[in-house]
Design an enzyme around this catalytic site. Structure first.
Site, PDB file in Angstrom:
ATOM      1  N   GLY A  16      -0.183  13.189 -47.142  1.00 22.59           N
ATOM      2  CA  GLY A  16       0.963  13.800 -47.824  1.00 22.59           C
ATOM      3  C   GLY A  16       1.118  13.237 -49.227  1.00 22.59           C
ATOM      4  O   GLY A  16       0.861  12.071 -49.451  1.00 22.59           O
ATOM      5  N   ARG A  77      -5.893  17.286 -46.142  1.00 16.62           N
ATOM      6  CA  ARG A  77      -6.310  16.622 -44.906  1.00 16.62           C
ATOM      7  C   ARG A  77      -7.737  17.097 -44.641  1.00 16.62           C
ATOM      8  O   ARG A  77      -8.115  18.181 -45.049  1.00 16.62           O
ATOM      9  CB  ARG A  77      -5.366  16.976 -43.778  1.00 16.62           C
ATOM     10  CG  ARG A  77      -3.923  16.751 -44.247  1.00 16.62           C
ATOM     11  CD  ARG A  77      -2.933  16.487 -43.173  1.00 16.62           C
ATOM     12  NE  ARG A  77      -1.583  16.620 -43.711  1.00 16.62           N
ATOM     13  CZ  ARG A  77      -0.768  15.611 -44.020  1.00 16.62           C
ATOM     14  NH1 ARG A  77      -1.149  14.377 -43.840  1.00 16.62           N
ATOM     15  NH2 ARG A  77       0.429  15.829 -44.497  1.00 16.62           N
ATOM     16  N   ASP A 108      -1.176   5.795 -43.571  1.00 21.74           N
ATOM     17  CA  ASP A 108      -1.968   5.171 -42.504  1.00 21.74           C
ATOM     18  C   ASP A 108      -3.254   5.929 -42.187  1.00 21.74           C
ATOM     19  O   ASP A 108      -4.308   5.333 -41.968  1.00 21.74           O
ATOM     20  CB  ASP A 108      -1.123   5.069 -41.224  1.00 21.74           C
ATOM     21  CG  ASP A 108      -0.254   3.812 -41.242  1.00 21.74           C
ATOM     22  OD1 ASP A 108      -0.619   2.849 -41.933  1.00 21.74           O
ATOM     23  OD2 ASP A 108       0.792   3.821 -40.562  1.00 21.74           O
ATOM     24  N   THR A 130       3.638   6.887 -49.475  1.00 18.54           N
ATOM     25  CA  THR A 130       4.233   7.854 -48.554  1.00 18.54           C
ATOM     26  C   THR A 130       5.751   7.756 -48.649  1.00 18.54           C
ATOM     27  O   THR A 130       6.288   6.640 -48.686  1.00 18.54           O
ATOM     28  CB  THR A 130       3.780   7.639 -47.089  1.00 18.54           C
ATOM     29  OG1 THR A 130       4.655   8.367 -46.231  1.00 18.54           O
ATOM     30  CG2 THR A 130       3.811   6.188 -46.661  1.00 18.54           C
ATOM     31  N   ASP A 132       7.848   8.189 -46.523  1.00 18.02           N
ATOM     32  CA  ASP A 132       8.455   7.674 -45.287  1.00 18.02           C
ATOM     33  C   ASP A 132       8.599   6.157 -45.272  1.00 18.02           C
ATOM     34  O   ASP A 132       9.336   5.612 -44.458  1.00 18.02           O
ATOM     35  CB  ASP A 132       7.619   8.087 -44.067  1.00 18.02           C
ATOM     36  CG  ASP A 132       7.658   9.587 -43.840  1.00 18.02           C
ATOM     37  OD1 ASP A 132       8.686  10.188 -44.198  1.00 18.02           O
ATOM     38  OD2 ASP A 132       6.688  10.141 -43.294  1.00 18.02           O
ATOM     39  N   ASP A 134       6.695   4.026 -44.040  1.00 18.40           N
ATOM     40  CA  ASP A 134       6.464   3.617 -42.644  1.00 18.40           C
ATOM     41  C   ASP A 134       5.150   2.857 -42.456  1.00 18.40           C
ATOM     42  O   ASP A 134       4.674   2.700 -41.342  1.00 18.40           O
ATOM     43  CB  ASP A 134       6.503   4.853 -41.722  1.00 18.40           C
ATOM     44  CG  ASP A 134       5.439   5.882 -42.094  1.00 18.40           C
ATOM     45  OD1 ASP A 134       4.821   5.749 -43.172  1.00 18.40           O
ATOM     46  OD2 ASP A 134       5.241   6.823 -41.310  1.00 18.40           O
ATOM     47  N   ARG A 176       9.201  12.235 -39.723  1.00 21.77           N
ATOM     48  CA  ARG A 176       8.798  12.754 -38.402  1.00 21.77           C
ATOM     49  C   ARG A 176       8.740  11.655 -37.342  1.00 21.77           C
ATOM     50  O   ARG A 176       9.101  11.844 -36.211  1.00 21.77           O
ATOM     51  CB  ARG A 176       7.433  13.435 -38.504  1.00 21.77           C
ATOM     52  CG  ARG A 176       7.544  14.944 -38.387  1.00 21.77           C
ATOM     53  CD  ARG A 176       6.222  15.589 -38.579  1.00 21.77           C
ATOM     54  NE  ARG A 176       5.661  15.255 -39.896  1.00 21.77           N
ATOM     55  CZ  ARG A 176       4.372  15.333 -40.204  1.00 21.77           C
ATOM     56  NH1 ARG A 176       3.500  15.709 -39.305  1.00 21.77           N
ATOM     57  NH2 ARG A 176       3.943  15.041 -41.412  1.00 21.77           N
TER      58      ARG A 176
HETATM   59  P1  ATP Z   1       1.079  10.855 -44.612  1.00 15.62           P
HETATM   60  O1  ATP Z   1       1.474  10.072 -43.387  1.00 15.62           O
HETATM   61  O2  ATP Z   1       1.981  10.604 -45.761  1.00 15.62           O
HETATM   62  O3  ATP Z   1       0.852  12.304 -44.354  1.00 15.62           O
HETATM   63  P2  ATP Z   1      -1.604   9.905 -44.208  1.00 15.62           P
HETATM   64  O4  ATP Z   1      -2.575   9.248 -45.108  1.00 15.62           O
HETATM   65  O5  ATP Z   1      -1.197   9.129 -42.992  1.00 15.62           O
HETATM   66  O6  ATP Z   1      -0.353  10.298 -45.103  1.00 15.62           O
HETATM   67  P3  ATP Z   1      -3.119  11.795 -42.553  1.00 15.62           P
HETATM   68  O7  ATP Z   1      -3.114  13.262 -42.589  1.00 15.62           O
HETATM   69  O8  ATP Z   1      -2.760  11.113 -41.285  1.00 15.62           O
HETATM   70  O9  ATP Z   1      -2.169  11.335 -43.770  1.00 15.62           O
HETATM   71  O10 ATP Z   1      -4.589  11.282 -42.959  1.00 15.62           O
HETATM   72  C1  ATP Z   1      -5.230  11.736 -44.138  1.00 15.62           C
HETATM   73  C2  ATP Z   1      -6.700  11.942 -43.882  1.00 15.62           C
HETATM   74  O11 ATP Z   1      -7.331  10.697 -43.554  1.00 15.62           O
HETATM   75  C3  ATP Z   1      -7.076  12.859 -42.740  1.00 15.62           C
HETATM   76  O12 ATP Z   1      -6.998  14.220 -43.069  1.00 15.62           O
HETATM   77  C4  ATP Z   1      -8.517  12.447 -42.474  1.00 15.62           C
HETATM   78  O13 ATP Z   1      -9.393  13.058 -43.404  1.00 15.62           O
HETATM   79  C5  ATP Z   1      -8.472  10.940 -42.767  1.00 15.62           C
HETATM   80  N1  ATP Z   1      -8.400  10.190 -41.482  1.00 15.62           N
HETATM   81  C6  ATP Z   1      -7.303   9.967 -40.723  1.00 15.62           C
HETATM   82  N2  ATP Z   1      -7.620   9.255 -39.610  1.00 15.62           N
HETATM   83  C7  ATP Z   1      -8.965   9.033 -39.670  1.00 15.62           C
HETATM   84  C8  ATP Z   1      -9.919   8.368 -38.827  1.00 15.62           C
HETATM   85  N3  ATP Z   1      -9.560   7.765 -37.696  1.00 15.62           N
HETATM   86  N4  ATP Z   1     -11.214   8.358 -39.231  1.00 15.62           N
HETATM   87  C9  ATP Z   1     -11.608   8.940 -40.365  1.00 15.62           C
HETATM   88  N5  ATP Z   1     -10.748   9.591 -41.203  1.00 15.62           N
HETATM   89  C10 ATP Z   1      -9.457   9.637 -40.868  1.00 15.62           C
END
Ligand code: ATP
Length: 325
Positions: A16, A77, A108, A130, A132, A134, A176
């Site tokens: 995000g 994503r 994360d 982020t 959040d 979090d 969320r």
């Molecule tokens: P937010 O929580 O603000 O949305 P985020 O970084 O947690 O941010 P995610 O959509 O959970 O957002 O993760 C972003 C991208 O990271 C995913 O679309 C994927 O490409 C990659 N990713 C997440 N988990 C894994 C994993 N276990 N192994 C490899 N790539 C991953």
């Protein structure tokens, strides 16, 4: 301070978006160039890494972006990145392009991706961003302050009109899985009730009785903040109206919270974290996240960071309840 001399790095934003990401991008680019390191910008997160969607960045390519919300590198994503084939392709592309270090800005999920990529031989450093707030390893994530202020600004405006009509306002804010933003916003706007995913609530005791008590003591407008992750907001609104007999309106602030010009805090934190990330790469640090702890920047091992769980600020929750009388 320096480890091996790095000649080229890349950076991406993923997950995000959050206001302040642009300040971090600008800082990474300028710190790298200051240290004679070339920079490639990767578009659309890990998608761009797999598809070789990149462009060279220079000092001028990040002109005046600090004041803009969102991310100039776009974010996305990428499910393919979670497969061994996707990770291998991304690692091969990094090798082919001569990328000796990668800065990943996100949450994360982004760090789980970075950690996975480091196992394929790419040196990575993460920057937490982020709204959040979090991410467990850091006390602060870029975007939180701006998002909180955006929500507060909207709720203040809403309060003016709701107060005139003596209504009850139920306001859904983002979050969320975590209530940090809702709690912060609730305290800032003087909410009568703040509901967060981490704390179970009793409809009668924690909502209806609090609103009734407030009205008895002359409060003609009550604000109920609900974090998105609590769910069934419509039911909450209906029950409040039925039980109190007072017109109750729901406002969902939604994605507006993610946009807008970043606050001073997010601009400064983005800039500081971007600078720190490049220095960490230059020192040879790998698989780490830049964190803000006890008013200082530091790095935390990614594996350790991802195993941590962020606790809710219990004191802040109690303060919110005790000053809502
Ligand atoms: P937010 O929580 O603000 O949305 P985020 O970084 O947690 O941010 P995610 O959509 O959970 O957002 O993760 C972003 C991208 O990271 C995913 O679309 C994927 O490409 C990659 N990713 C997440 N988990 C894994 C994993 N276990 N192994 C490899 N790539 C991953």
């Amino acid at each position: 301070m320096e480890g091996k001399k790095i000649r080229r790095i890349a950076l991406l934003t993923s997950g995000g978006d959050a206001p302040g990401m642009n300040a971090a991008i600008r800082s990474v680019v300028r710190t790298a160039i200051y240290n004679d390191i070339q920079v490639l910008g990767i578009r659309r997160g890990y998608n761009g890494l797999i598809k070789n969607d990149f462009f060279p960045m220079d000092s001028r390519s990040v002109n005046k972006i600090t004041a803009q919300g969102g991310t100039m590198l776009y974010t996305a994503r990428c499910a393919e990145f979670q497969t061994p084939e996707g990770l291998q392709r991304a690692a091969d592309n990094c090798k082919y392009l001569g990328i000796e270090g990668l800065v990943c800005i996100g949450g994360d999920g982004t760090f789980r991706g970075a950690q996975a990529l480091s196992e394929y031989g790419v040196q990575v450093v993460g920057i937490p961003a982020t709204i959040d707030n979090d991410i467990a390893c850091t006390h602060y994530s870029i975007g939180f302050d701006t998002a909180a202020n955006t929500a507060i600004d909207a709720i203040d405006k809403l309060s003016d009109t709701m107060q005139s009509h003596e209504r009850i306002s139920v306001v859904e804010v983002m979050g969320r899985h975590a209530g940090h933003l809702a709690l912060y916003v609730g305290l800032s706007v003087g909410a009568a009730v703040t509901l967060i995913p981490e704390e179970p609530y009793d409809m009668q005791r924690d909502i209806i009785d609090v609103i009734r008590e407030g009205r008895i003591h002359g409060r003609n407008h009550s604000i109920v903040i609900v974090a998105e992750g609590v769910g069934n907001t419509n039911e909450i609104v209906k029950t409040i109206e039925a039980e109190t007999g007072v017109e109750t309106r729901l406002t969902v602030i939604g994605h507006i919270q993610r946009g807008g010009s970043p606050s001073a805090r997010d601009r400064v934190m983005g800039t500081r974290m971007g600078h720190y990330a490049v220095e960490a790469l230059m020192q040879g640090q790998n698989n780490v996240i830049v964190c803000y702890r006890d008013s200082q920047l530091c790095t935390v091992d990614c594996t350790e960071a991802l195993s941590m769980k962020k606790k809710l600020d219990g004191y802040m929750y109690r303060v919110g309840k005790e000053v809502a009388i």
